[in-house]
Design a protein around this motif. Structure first.
Motif, PDB file in Angstrom:
ATOM      1  N   ASN A 123      -5.644   3.062   1.016  1.00 29.71           N
ATOM      2  CA  ASN A 123      -4.799   4.239   0.851  1.00 29.71           C
ATOM      3  C   ASN A 123      -5.541   5.492   1.300  1.00 29.71           C
ATOM      4  N   TRP A 171       0.843  -1.188   0.000  1.00 32.44           N
ATOM      5  CA  TRP A 171       0.000   0.000   0.000  1.00 32.44           C
ATOM      6  C   TRP A 171       0.880   1.242   0.000  1.00 32.44           C
ATOM      7  N   ASP A 199       0.091   4.440   0.662  1.00 34.79           N
ATOM      8  CA  ASP A 199      -0.174   5.392   1.754  1.00 34.79           C
ATOM      9  C   ASP A 199      -1.216   4.782   2.685  1.00 34.79           C
ATOM     10  N   SER A 236       3.970  -0.011   4.353  1.00 33.24           N
ATOM     11  CA  SER A 236       3.266  -0.440   3.135  1.00 33.24           C
ATOM     12  C   SER A 236       3.003  -1.938   3.118  1.00 33.24           C
TER      13      SER A 236
END
Length: 635
Positions: A279, A224, A226, A251
């Motif tokens: 996110n 990920w 964010d 992440s």
């Protein structure tokens, strides 16, 4: 005879000390108050103030027993001469006049002229812009009306229009010379946002984990960019109150553990925890619902701060939040309140015995509009309970037909109780789950908690089988919330009761109506006792279990006015009309003490009595007689 001479009147020098002109009603003239020095004389003195236009003999007079007098109806811009003298009351004996005071009544400035501009006048929702006052003249105050219910008072106003629509804007400016209002109709045009692609597979990830007091790494299935993580509530395997602590979000995953409050031993057995990640930012589901994820840094317990949404929510979303850092090791939870379509308040809360001076932490949140449907490759049901969840079990019945227990995330949407508390759950199945509010006991042993609203998110992998979606419609009563909200007694002997109880025949909760038979009447509207005002649906469904005669009434509005559809346990061929009542028989074998299901097409039933009448809206469900009812819905 000796005569006593009457002393001569002693003249006193009478001087005007101050002149004041106060403009009150310019159209009617100005007012002025004049004051002067008094004379030293033992007799009763009356002062005469003579005045008129300067250069002309005085033609007006006022009298006063004191050293001041008021005159009115002076004309703006004209000069007046004033002089005063003292006279013995009720006697012609007077002093000479004081020197004249000549003064000009000032003219008021002209009223200001309202004008304004906007940095932009159109765009997609949400539309942010700036209004600027460009009015002329002397201005003391400003009042803006922005067309969406908002107002403002500044010379420069920043505003955001959340909903699509056309808005009229008005500005009123006021000053010494009066006021002026400029209204610009249909000035701002906010268009719907361009449809965005629905969430792709992998736009949201969720899972479930067995967690205890030890830190545990929870890995994501994908990276990920964010990531925003929320995880709550804990199951109820261990009765000790506890919370989830999250740290080290990357992440690839995050660390989590169960943390007990400081007054406990911080040793907790395994609990089940649901979590989700997406996110930061906003996305929109295929059915148009918005989702927003974000973060906040704060260190201000026990206060709350306001967090605004960027997504154009059409209704208050369900909000999940979590403390996602461990900078201060003291146990702490996040609480929210005052959730609306534009934002919410969020804060942190330590145990009651703590000093509430928690250090800086990161708070994460995910907000989702209520409803059911797919989000990427997950099936999601989002709901908010009534204000009814407390320290005892509250059953949430799912709207979706899950084939197995779904992942559960939930949080109180209110902070009604002042005591530190967390949500817990138990008895989760593929149809329902029990929730309750668990208070900690660091300051006292009392754990009773007042009612709160709870938001919940149920997630399941769609795979090849999408859960059955509920048939479109509105359920006005299914009793699974454990309350009797929306019900009232509308006629009877005052001994009637309305209760929410478990019924073994349906393996669920139902509404129980008890009273004096047909003489007792019960009325169902919305939870706040307002009419349904349902103009979208025409099919009414309900279940009932009665061992005595009953009368069902449906309150409707029609093109002929307010009417009632009446249903009784008589032969189905029994149809008749009396004034505003249209009667239909439901059948004769319905008072056998068993559950029966009914579906009625209200528009067709109305047409049986009044073929020319149109059904406009349905406002409520009424029933006479003692028995049990459930599953009242419109579709």
């Amino acid at each position: 005879m000796r005569r006593t001479a009457t002393p001569a009147y002693r003249r006193g020098l009478v001087a005007l000390a101050m002149l004041a002109l106060a403009m009150l009603q310019p159209a009617l003239g100005a007012d002025a108050r004049l004051t002067w020095g008094t004379i030293n004389d033992p007799r009763s003195i009356t002062y005469e103030l003579h005045y008129g236009e300067a250069g002309q003999p005085p033609d007006q007079q006022v009298s006063s027993e004191t050293s001041s007098a008021a005159v009115s109806d002076l004309t703006e811009g004209r000069s007046y001469a004033f002089a005063v003298r003292a006279c013995v009351t009720d006697s012609p004996l007077c002093s000479t006049f004081s020197p004249q005071l000549i003064a000009t009544v000032p003219s008021l400035p002209a009223a200001p002229e309202a004008a304004f501009s906007a940095s932009t006048r159109s765009g997609e929702a949400p539309l942010s812009l700036v209004f600027t006052d460009t009015s002329s003249g002397m201005i003391d105050s400003r009042q803006w009306t922005l067309g969406d219910g908002a107002t403002a008072t500044g010379e420069r106003v920043e505003h955001r229009y959340v909903q699509p629509g056309t808005y009229s804007v008005a500005l009123t400016v006021s000053g010494p010379g009066g006021s002026d209002t400029l209204t610009r109709s249909n000035y701002i045009v906010v268009s719907p946002p361009e449809p965005e692609p629905g969430p792709e597979a992998g736009s949201l990830e969720a899972g479930e984990v067995q967690l205890n007091s030890d830190w545990q790494w929870i890995a994501f299935q994908q990276a990920w960019a964010d990531p925003v993580v929320v995880a709550r509530p804990l199951s109820g395997a261990d009765e000790e109150p506890a919370l989830v602590r999250i740290d080290g979000v990357t992440s690839d995953g995050f660390w989590a553990r169960i943390q007990e409050w400081d007054y406990l031993d911080d040793s907790h057995v395994d609990e089940t925890l649901g979590w989700m990640v997406m996110n930061a930012g906003t996305l929109q589901t295929d059915d148009g619902r918005w989702i927003e994820a974000g973060r906040i840094s704060t260190s201000r317990p026990p206060g709350f701060l306001r967090q605004s949404f960027t997504a154009p929510f059409g209704e208050p979303p369900m909000v999940l939040s979590a403390v996602t850092s461990n900078l201060d090791p003291a146990p702490v939870i996040s609480r929210i309140r005052n959730v609306d379509a534009t934002g919410f308040q969020i804060g942190m809360r330590e145990e009651e015995a703590a000093d509430q001076t928690h250090g800086l932490e990161t708070l994460s949140y995910i907000a989702i509009e209520p409803g059911t449907g797919t989000i990427g490759d997950l099936w999601a049901e989002v709901g908010i309970t009534p204000n009814a969840v407390r320290h005892t079990s509250y059953t949430v019945a799912y709207q979706s037909a899950f084939t197995e227990p779904p992942i559960l995330l939930a949080q109180m949407q209110t902070t009604n109780g002042g005591d530190t508390a967390n949500l817990r759950w138990t008895f989760r199945t593929n149809t329902a789950v029990d929730l309750w509010v668990a208070e900690e006991q660091s300051r006292d042993v009392e754990t009773r908690h007042i009612n709160e609203r709870v938001g919940y998110l149920l997630l399941a992998s769609t795979g090849n089988d999408v859960p059955d979606q509920p048939e479109p419609g509105i359920t006005y009563e299914d009793a699974e919330d454990g309350t009797t909200l929306g019900w009232r007694v509308y006629t009877g002997s005052r001994g009637e009761t309305i209760s929410n109880e478990t019924d073994a025949d349906v393996d669920g909760r139902v509404i129980v109506l008890s009273g004096a038979g047909w003489n007792s009447g019960y009325h169902l509207q919305r939870d706040d006792n307002s009419p349904w005002a349902d103009s979208e649906h025409a099919i009414l469904e309900w279940d009932l279990k009665y061992a005595e005669a009953f009368h069902v009434y449906v309150d409707i509005e029609t093109s002929r006015g307010q009417m009632y559809l009446e249903y009784t346990p008589v032969d189905e061929s029994s149809t008749w009309v009396w004034r505003e009542y249209v009667h239909h028989g439901l059948g004769t074998a319905l008072t056998d003490g068993r559950w029966h299901h009914f579906e009625r097409d209200l528009a067709a039933d109305l047409a049986d009595g009044y073929p020319d009448a149109q059904l406009e809206r349905v406002n409520g469900f009424l029933i006479r007689g003692s028995g049990r009812v459930d599953n009242i819905r419109m579709r």
